[in-house]
Design a protein around this motif. Structure first.
Motif, PDB file in Angstrom:
ATOM      1  N   TRP A 116       0.457  -1.207  -0.372  1.00 27.42           N
ATOM      2  CA  TRP A 116       0.041   0.325   0.350  1.00 27.42           C
ATOM      3  C   TRP A 116       0.525   0.861   0.050  1.00 27.42           C
ATOM      4  O   TRP A 116       2.107   1.096   0.278  1.00 27.42           O
ATOM      5  CB  TRP A 116      -0.962  -0.049   1.085  1.00 27.42           C
ATOM      6  CG  TRP A 116      -2.167  -1.147   1.326  1.00 27.42           C
ATOM      7  CD1 TRP A 116      -1.843  -2.302   1.888  1.00 27.42           C
ATOM      8  CD2 TRP A 116      -3.590  -0.993   0.757  1.00 27.42           C
ATOM      9  NE1 TRP A 116      -3.028  -3.010   1.760  1.00 27.42           N
ATOM     10  CE2 TRP A 116      -3.383  -2.590   1.011  1.00 27.42           C
ATOM     11  CE3 TRP A 116      -3.918  -0.093   0.080  1.00 27.42           C
ATOM     12  CZ2 TRP A 116      -4.735  -2.806   0.478  1.00 27.42           C
ATOM     13  CZ3 TRP A 116      -5.172  -0.197   0.011  1.00 27.42           C
ATOM     14  CH2 TRP A 116      -5.519  -1.795   0.517  1.00 27.42           C
ATOM     15  N   THR A 117       0.559   2.166  -0.709  1.00 27.44           N
ATOM     16  CA  THR A 117       1.086   3.792  -0.428  1.00 27.44           C
ATOM     17  C   THR A 117      -0.448   4.930  -0.189  1.00 27.44           C
ATOM     18  O   THR A 117      -1.234   4.195  -1.344  1.00 27.44           O
ATOM     19  CB  THR A 117       1.517   3.815  -1.887  1.00 27.44           C
ATOM     20  OG1 THR A 117       2.602   5.061  -1.150  1.00 27.44           O
ATOM     21  CG2 THR A 117       1.558   4.183  -3.141  1.00 27.44           C
ATOM     22  N   GLY A 118       0.360   5.323   0.130  1.00 27.25           N
ATOM     23  CA  GLY A 118      -0.575   6.903  -0.142  1.00 27.25           C
ATOM     24  C   GLY A 118       0.157   7.638  -1.256  1.00 27.25           C
ATOM     25  O   GLY A 118       1.225   8.126  -0.453  1.00 27.25           O
TER      26      GLY A 118
ATOM     27  N   ASP B  14      -6.345  18.269  -7.706  1.00 23.40           N
ATOM     28  CA  ASP B  14      -6.865  17.030  -7.901  1.00 23.40           C
ATOM     29  C   ASP B  14      -6.816  16.617  -6.683  1.00 23.40           C
ATOM     30  O   ASP B  14      -5.843  17.493  -5.562  1.00 23.40           O
ATOM     31  CB  ASP B  14      -5.575  15.983  -8.881  1.00 23.40           C
ATOM     32  CG  ASP B  14      -4.513  16.575  -8.272  1.00 23.40           C
ATOM     33  OD1 ASP B  14      -4.195  17.986  -8.075  1.00 23.40           O
ATOM     34  OD2 ASP B  14      -3.952  15.310  -8.416  1.00 23.40           O
ATOM     35  N   LYS B  15      -6.547  15.723  -5.530  1.00 22.49           N
ATOM     36  CA  LYS B  15      -7.001  15.114  -4.745  1.00 22.49           C
ATOM     37  C   LYS B  15      -5.906  13.852  -4.340  1.00 22.49           C
ATOM     38  O   LYS B  15      -5.501  12.827  -5.548  1.00 22.49           O
ATOM     39  CB  LYS B  15      -7.590  14.197  -3.943  1.00 22.49           C
ATOM     40  CG  LYS B  15      -9.639  15.339  -4.172  1.00 22.49           C
ATOM     41  CD  LYS B  15      -9.190  16.615  -3.307  1.00 22.49           C
ATOM     42  CE  LYS B  15      -9.564  17.556  -2.982  1.00 22.49           C
ATOM     43  NZ  LYS B  15      -9.926  18.387  -2.891  1.00 22.49           N
ATOM     44  N   ALA B  16      -5.244  13.433  -3.246  1.00 28.71           N
ATOM     45  CA  ALA B  16      -4.350  12.828  -3.410  1.00 28.71           C
ATOM     46  C   ALA B  16      -4.897  11.219  -3.131  1.00 28.71           C
ATOM     47  O   ALA B  16      -5.879  11.163  -2.116  1.00 28.71           O
ATOM     48  CB  ALA B  16      -3.956  12.881  -1.847  1.00 28.71           C
ATOM     49  N   ARG B  17      -4.042  10.395  -2.952  1.00 28.85           N
ATOM     50  CA  ARG B  17      -4.906   8.549  -3.277  1.00 28.85           C
ATOM     51  C   ARG B  17      -3.782   7.689  -2.207  1.00 28.85           C
ATOM     52  O   ARG B  17      -2.987   7.384  -1.930  1.00 28.85           O
ATOM     53  CB  ARG B  17      -4.790   8.452  -4.656  1.00 28.85           C
ATOM     54  CG  ARG B  17      -5.050   9.231  -5.596  1.00 28.85           C
ATOM     55  CD  ARG B  17      -4.667   8.755  -6.920  1.00 28.85           C
ATOM     56  NE  ARG B  17      -3.716   8.701  -7.501  1.00 28.85           N
ATOM     57  CZ  ARG B  17      -2.761   8.659  -8.786  1.00 28.85           C
ATOM     58  NH1 ARG B  17      -3.328   7.559  -9.618  1.00 28.85           N
ATOM     59  NH2 ARG B  17      -1.226   8.165  -9.041  1.00 28.85           N
ATOM     60  N   TRP B  18      -5.417   6.774  -2.517  1.00 20.37           N
ATOM     61  CA  TRP B  18      -4.488   5.464  -1.499  1.00 20.37           C
ATOM     62  C   TRP B  18      -4.610   4.017  -2.000  1.00 20.37           C
ATOM     63  O   TRP B  18      -5.780   4.271  -2.205  1.00 20.37           O
ATOM     64  CB  TRP B  18      -5.813   5.407  -0.126  1.00 20.37           C
ATOM     65  CG  TRP B  18      -5.567   4.019   0.846  1.00 20.37           C
ATOM     66  CD1 TRP B  18      -5.819   2.634   1.326  1.00 20.37           C
ATOM     67  CD2 TRP B  18      -4.079   4.002   1.265  1.00 20.37           C
ATOM     68  NE1 TRP B  18      -5.550   2.525   2.008  1.00 20.37           N
ATOM     69  CE2 TRP B  18      -4.145   2.412   2.138  1.00 20.37           C
ATOM     70  CE3 TRP B  18      -3.396   4.774   1.782  1.00 20.37           C
ATOM     71  CZ2 TRP B  18      -3.450   2.190   2.957  1.00 20.37           C
ATOM     72  CZ3 TRP B  18      -2.158   3.747   2.648  1.00 20.37           C
ATOM     73  CH2 TRP B  18      -2.418   2.683   3.208  1.00 20.37           C
TER      74      TRP B  18
ATOM     75  N   ASN C  33      -9.631   8.941  -2.096  1.00 23.10           N
ATOM     76  CA  ASN C  33      -8.648  10.015  -1.915  1.00 23.10           C
ATOM     77  C   ASN C  33      -8.457  10.201  -0.597  1.00 23.10           C
ATOM     78  O   ASN C  33     -10.145  11.074   0.026  1.00 23.10           O
ATOM     79  CB  ASN C  33      -9.310  11.395  -3.310  1.00 23.10           C
ATOM     80  CG  ASN C  33      -9.771  10.804  -4.457  1.00 23.10           C
ATOM     81  OD1 ASN C  33     -10.325  10.859  -5.088  1.00 23.10           O
ATOM     82  ND2 ASN C  33      -8.055  10.356  -4.759  1.00 23.10           N
ATOM     83  N   ILE C  34      -7.984  10.515   0.594  1.00 21.01           N
ATOM     84  CA  ILE C  34      -6.789  10.863   1.629  1.00 21.01           C
ATOM     85  C   ILE C  34      -6.304  11.617   1.374  1.00 21.01           C
ATOM     86  O   ILE C  34      -5.608  11.859   0.678  1.00 21.01           O
ATOM     87  CB  ILE C  34      -6.708   9.725   2.509  1.00 21.01           C
ATOM     88  CG1 ILE C  34      -7.339   8.623   1.975  1.00 21.01           C
ATOM     89  CG2 ILE C  34      -6.677   9.986   3.703  1.00 21.01           C
ATOM     90  CD1 ILE C  34      -7.291   7.346   2.906  1.00 21.01           C
ATOM     91  N   ALA C  35      -6.273  12.747   2.503  1.00 15.89           N
ATOM     92  CA  ALA C  35      -4.896  13.202   3.137  1.00 15.89           C
ATOM     93  C   ALA C  35      -4.714  14.724   1.785  1.00 15.89           C
ATOM     94  O   ALA C  35      -5.726  14.768   1.035  1.00 15.89           O
ATOM     95  CB  ALA C  35      -3.465  12.687   2.952  1.00 15.89           C
TER      96      ALA C  35
END
Length: 852
Positions: A27-29, A37-41, A91-93
């Motif tokens: 896993w990565t963020g 755009d949004k950060a991704r999990w 989409n987190i953080a």
């Protein structure tokens, strides 16, 4: 040992850290691109493409970040998304940095199976550490239990220590290196003092080197995954001596996790081929084949995974059977492994898997595509490419894309438009140059799909023949084609003679190898000039006006004159026509400028003034003087700017008069910057002296000083463009307007209702002087020696309330304080180095228009 390096997965944008969970999933963020755009999990699967390309970072026009934004590649799975990518889980953080997975001991039981993600946003006000878990969903997962684990910390990393508890690195303040830093240990005494946690610390410190195989086998099921993994590695290092221990554990151990680690250990032994004899490799894999029929879903999945990683060919039949397993996760690993075994008879079962999946589970589809790619059976791919199932055809197409085979062009004629689009993406985006001509030929077929058309137009642009130039011109003239794409075709023709080295769709560096003749696009456009200039679309008229100027087509002069003079047309297209009249050196330009100097459209009048000055028109100074006498504010601004380009002492004398007015305070506030800016750019000594006099006579107690001239008179539309599109200032990275943008700083929707323009400008120029409520960090010291750091929540004359990561919400009496140090704002103090005064004024005007 550095051998057998391979690309495991790609398409990420700045992932800061990777983490495995206890089932071996990676896993990565990864971070957003600062363009809304949004950060991704991301669930990182083998061979996965997460969609990002470095060229997107440099794309602002005609669409910001290219397909990444326009085609929603950063969104979780949705209809119409490119089938070539593995979409993110969520989409987190906003600034994901450090990442850790809970190893199993040291925290309360509620955190079992949880990840911890540091979210660095430049300010502790809304930064910290998230905790969350994932839940299986088909071959993939969904995110659950998202919480703010530790907040108001400018967290950069998270790690679990051997003595229990989570360690968090705190940057303290800002983006730059400040010479400050803190490390927190977050724990619960009951959990960190438990027998399991204390035992874990002892085992980690002591290591595994001196332990017997029996001890190691027992530790394969330990509560902490670090201990389990260490035991696994120790047994794997024993080689043949470790095979029996691991085999017994894999088959018989009642603890699920012990069985999984045993399976992985056997895989380690099998894959060190240069050091382990072939019989031992076979011996280590043989126990896994019966496990393909195990009752435990995860055991079946991991056995399938390791048999494939080890290229154990005898597992072929068992893996084929698993393509029909009730579990999508098992089917995923079975498909991946069949590809690694490389037996072409697997192609039929893989096609059946695609057909049954019907594109519902994109991660499972990816596994089948990877398997087909590894098989490399082009005859078989062509055969299933004609299957009646669109899902099978799509799988064949995606495999051909990965193999970069020109045969993918056959799908450009598919009856499903979604498949045609995927073929176009494959040919353009990879790229597959051998199929470019076929992609270019689609320009004659009607479509309203902009993602498809953009690639078709680009293929014609890159193909670079007379026929493709003619095709672009005809497309631009076609009234049934989408307006934005007609404009794109015209833009491509305008750029034809001197193309950028960056691809028009992808933004990556793909320079064209051959020289381009400017006559080719000119000749293509000439027969269609009348149709294009008479188009009802303003965008098309503006596009053709700009194109003929860049290509310097003198035959367009009559059309440009009519468009510029047509008061029924909109300002933008008339302005482009005026600019191009200057570029093509139209013989009647002076006449046109005189005829439009009193036009009803102010934007046209302003362009006439600019053009008259830049072309050294004999009437330029007289026109400027007339405007400064009786023009609108906007026209006067343009006239003052135009004075910079007018030769002779008369222009300087005019500016001297206006500088004296500025010093006396009699220039309208909307024009003050224009007077000062124009005078500063002239070479005359007398003007320089007046500029210095103005600057030195500003009130000493005025916070804004000479920058006060930037408060009024800006262009809100230009300011909005800077806010949303300028990568060098990245306003949208940190601030939201109407739901678009980042979450680092305050939301600016309706800011003009809450704050004055002075506040807005001061916040841009001196971000640390005034920090928005809820975003100010403090470090305070009390008379008793105690010190606290946190976010100021509220303040009165006698006390302040702050939220401290260590101590929670604190109410402190100001009389008890001995020092109070304010932290830095997350906003950089360098805007004046990046933006001109005119641009700053435009940003203030835009922000000043944001009323609720």
């Amino acid at each position: 040992d550095g051998s057998d390096l391979e690309m495991f997965a790609f398409g990420f944008r700045n992932p800061q850290e990777l983490a495995f969970d206890e089932f071996g999933n990676l896993w990565t963020g990864d971070n957003n691109s600062d363009s809304g755009d949004k950060a991704r999990w991301v669930y990182v699967v083998e061979g996965g493409d997460s969609g990002w390309r470095i060229g997107y970072q440099f794309m602002e026009r005609p669409y910001s970040r290219g397909p990444f934004n326009a085609e929603k590649l950063w969104h979780p799975q949705h209809p119409g998304q490119s089938a070539s990518i593995v979409p993110p889980i969520a989409n987190i953080a906003n600034g994901p940095s450090g990442l850790a997975y809970y190893p199993g001991t040291g925290l309360p039981g509620e955190y079992a199976g949880h990840f911890f993600l540091a979210d660095f946003k430049g300010s502790p006000a809304n930064s910290g550490v998230y905790s969350f878990a994932v839940r299986p969903q088909g071959a993939s997962f969904e995110l659950v239990d998202l919480k703010q684990f530790a907040w108001n910390i400018l967290a950069t990393d998270v790690e679990f220590g051997p003595d229990a508890g989570l360690f968090v690195c705190d940057w303290v303040e800002g983006w730059d290196r400040t010479g400050k830093g803190r490390i927190y240990r977050v724990h619960q005494p009951e959990a960190s003092g438990s027998t399991a946690a204390l035992d874990t610390g002892k085992l980690i410190r002591a290591g595994m080197a001196k332990r017997t195989s029996k001890e190691l086998s027992a530790l394969l099921g330990h509560a902490d995954m670090r201990v389990r993994q260490s035991a696994q590695f120790a047994l794997a290092r024993k080689g043949g001596a470790g095979v029996k221990v691991l085999s017994d554990a894999a088959r018989k151990d009642p603890r699920q996790l012990a069985r999984l680690h045993a399976i992985w250990g056997l895989g380690q032994i099998a894959q060190v081929r240069s050091q382990i004899p072939v019989p031992i490799v076979s011996e280590s894999m043989a126990p896994l084949i019966p496990l393909l029929a195990d009752t435990d879903v995860e055991v079946r999945a991991q056995a399938a995974r390791i048999l494939g990683d080890s290229r154990h060919v005898p597992a072929h039949e068992g893996l084929v059977r698993l393509l029909g397993d009730p579990s999508a996760r098992v089917r995923f690993f079975a498909a991946q492994s069949l590809g690694k075994l490389g037996r072409r008879e697997a192609l039929g079962p893989l096609a059946s898997l695609l057909r049954a999946n019907a594109d519902q589970d994109v991660v499972l589809r990816h596994a089948a595509v990877m398997a087909l790619t590894r098989l490399g059976d082009m005859d078989g791919l062509v055969r299933i490419g004609g299957d009646s199932s669109p899902s099978v055809r799509l799988g064949a197409l995606l495999a051909m894309r990965r193999l970069q085979r020109p045969e993918v062009a056959v799908f450009l004629n598919d009856k499903e438009e979604s498949i045609v689009l995927e073929a176009a993406r494959a040919i353009n985006d990879e790229p597959i140059y051998g199929a470019q001509a076929e992609l270019a030929s689609l320009i004659s077929k009607g479509s309203q799909n902009e993602a498809l058309l953009r690639r078709v137009l680009n293929a014609n642009f890159r193909h670079g023949t007379k026929d493709s130039a003619n095709a672009l011109a005809r497309f631009a003239a076609g009234p049934a084609n989408p307006e934005t794409m007609r404009s794109e075709a015209l833009s491509a023709l305008a750029d034809w003679p001197a193309p950028s080295g960056r691809d028009r769709v992808m933004g990556v560096w793909r320079p064209l190898a051959h020289a381009r003749d400017a006559l080719v696009p000119s000749e293509a456009l000439k027969p269609l000039l009348a149709d294009l200039f008479q188009a009802p679309s303003g965008g098309v008229k503006a596009g053709i006006a700009k194109a003929v100027g860049k290509l310097k087509i003198p035959e367009a002069s009559p059309h440009l004159t009519r468009l510029a003079s047509n008061r029924e047309s909109a300002g933008p297209e008339r302005i482009e026509a005026l600019r191009s009249l200057g570029l093509v050196d139209a013989p009647g330009l002076e006449v046109v400028l005189r005829s439009l100097q009193n036009d009803g459209d102010e934007s046209v009048r302003k362009e006439v003034t600019r053009l008259a000055a830049s072309t050294r028109s004999s009437s330029a100074l007289g026109r400027i003087l007339g405007i400064l006498e009786s023009g609108s504010i906007g026209e006067k601004q343009t006239a003052l700017t135009a004075l910079v380009s007018v030769d002779g002492s008369e222009a300087a004398e005019v500016l001297k008069v206006w500088m004296i007015k500025l010093i006396d305070g009699s220039v309208p506030k909307e024009m003050q910057l224009d007077v000062l800016d124009a005078a500063s750019k002239r070479p005359e000594k007398g003007l320089k002296e007046l500029v210095t006099k103005y600057e030195t006579t500003r009130p000493k107690d005025d916070v804004l000083g000479v920058d006060r001239v930037e408060l009024f008179g800006g262009d809100a539309a230009a300011g909005r463009q800077i806010f949303l599109e300028r990568a060098d200032v990245s306003c949208v990275r940190c601030h939201q307007v109407d739901g678009e943008g980042g979450e680092v700083g305050p939301v600016l929707t309706g800011i003009a209702t809450r704050q004055s323009r002075e506040y807005l400008l001061e916040s841009i120029l001196y971000p640390n002087r005034v920090i928005a409520k809820g975003f100010e960090s403090l470090i305070v010291t009390l008379k008793n020696g105690s010190a606290y750091a946190g976010i100021l929540k509220s303040e009165t004359d006698t006390e302040l309330v702050m939220n401290s990561p260590e101590d929670g919400l604190l109410t402190l009496k100001k009389s008890d304080l001995t020092s109070r140090e304010k932290g830095l704002s997350a906003m950089p103090e360098e805007m004046t180095k990046v933006l001109t005064k005119q641009e700053l004024r435009n940003v203030v005007e835009f922000l000043g228009s944001l009323k609720e």
